[in-house]
Write a protein that holds these residues in place. Sequence first.
Motif, PDB file in Angstrom:
ATOM      1  N   LYS A  30      43.328  44.699  41.842  1.00  0.00           N
ATOM      2  CA  LYS A  30      44.453  45.639  41.765  1.00  0.00           C
ATOM      3  C   LYS A  30      43.913  47.056  41.919  1.00  0.00           C
ATOM      4  CE  LYS A  30      48.227  47.044  38.668  1.00  0.00           C
ATOM      5  NZ  LYS A  30      48.868  46.809  37.359  1.00  0.00           N
ATOM      6  N   ASP A  63      39.665  34.096  38.003  1.00  0.00           N
ATOM      7  CA  ASP A  63      40.202  32.891  37.384  1.00  0.00           C
ATOM      8  C   ASP A  63      39.335  31.710  37.844  1.00  0.00           C
ATOM      9  OD1 ASP A  63      41.734  31.124  36.049  1.00  0.00           O
ATOM     10  OD2 ASP A  63      43.577  31.439  37.188  1.00  0.00           O
ATOM     11  N   ASN A  86      52.763  39.665  43.380  1.00  0.00           N
ATOM     12  CA  ASN A  86      53.086  40.008  42.002  1.00  0.00           C
ATOM     13  C   ASN A  86      51.993  39.450  41.086  1.00  0.00           C
ATOM     14  OD1 ASN A  86      54.261  40.737  39.598  1.00  0.00           O
ATOM     15  ND2 ASN A  86      55.880  39.195  39.684  1.00  0.00           N
ATOM     16  N   ASP A 100      50.638  41.350  38.318  1.00  0.00           N
ATOM     17  CA  ASP A 100      50.498  42.178  37.121  1.00  0.00           C
ATOM     18  C   ASP A 100      50.160  41.374  35.879  1.00  0.00           C
ATOM     19  OD1 ASP A 100      50.924  44.447  38.530  1.00  0.00           O
ATOM     20  OD2 ASP A 100      53.028  44.671  37.994  1.00  0.00           O
ATOM     21  N   SER A 101      50.684  40.165  35.786  1.00  0.00           N
ATOM     22  CA  SER A 101      50.450  39.346  34.594  1.00  0.00           C
ATOM     23  C   SER A 101      48.967  39.011  34.412  1.00  0.00           C
ATOM     24  CB  SER A 101      51.249  38.041  34.687  1.00  0.00           C
ATOM     25  OG  SER A 101      50.848  37.282  35.825  1.00  0.00           O
ATOM     26  N   LYS A 102      48.191  39.038  35.495  1.00  0.00           N
ATOM     27  CA  LYS A 102      46.763  38.732  35.421  1.00  0.00           C
ATOM     28  C   LYS A 102      45.985  39.843  34.726  1.00  0.00           C
ATOM     29  CE  LYS A 102      46.918  34.759  37.456  1.00  0.00           C
ATOM     30  NZ  LYS A 102      46.569  33.517  36.729  1.00  0.00           N
TER      31      LYS A 102
END
Length: 259
Positions: free
Chosen positions: A77, A88, A254, A256-258
């Motif tokens: 990001k 991951d 999308n 952002d949750s990472k």
Amino acid sequence: MINKFIIFCSLLFVCVTQIIAQNNNEASTLVHQILEVEKFQKEKVQNVTFDAEYIEAEEKDGKFVEKIRFDKKIYIKYDNDTAYLFEDYLAYYKESKKQSNDDLLSASKEKKEKKIKRKSKDISYSMLKPFYASNSKLYDIEYVGVASDKVESYTCHHFKVRAKEANQDLINGDYYFDAESFQLVRVEFSPSKLTKKMMFKMKKLNMIILYKEYEDNLWFPKQFEISGKGKAMFFIGVNFAGTEYYRNPLVNQNIDSKF
């Protein structure tokens, strides 16, 4: 005779000065184009996701044999002048045999800790930092000219980058830029100062990143190579070499949750 020699030396000095000035002007123009291309890509890419495979090998009987392998998902990001990377770990193989989830957690934790200890760069690091005007006091940059051989099938401009001081956060490297697109094709680099701590001393750390063109004139890393030598506590020798491959880059997802 002395006057002729003085005149010859004066003319030689003028010619050399002109050549240096021309080379400096050419180098400045190239660096400007290179940074403009990077700026264009930064404006288009807020984040990128890769499928990744890391392979670590060791030499046996003159041949390199796979020791461990990780399947990963890598998320990067970009935020202004900062990039954040999240890995991951999906699967862990030892001598080509898939290991348990518990082994995966343990091995991935060890890899992350070693990365921090060695202070090695990853693909979230902007390799063009030495070329920024804000870093001009930190680096000497020499334009070597067009490389005599093609690099990854591209005709490339070759730059040598050397840190002005020994510092773990600075690098020495050889850069190769595509002469047509001004994109970075290959960079070979190492820290200008190696990590030396009470329990661990790095003696050598070399890295190579290769880049590839994808859709919309976007270029991303396709391969990262790292090799090094060091000594851990009680003078145990530590040699390592690994290659990471990056595939299927997905832009502006999308994620952002990472983070």
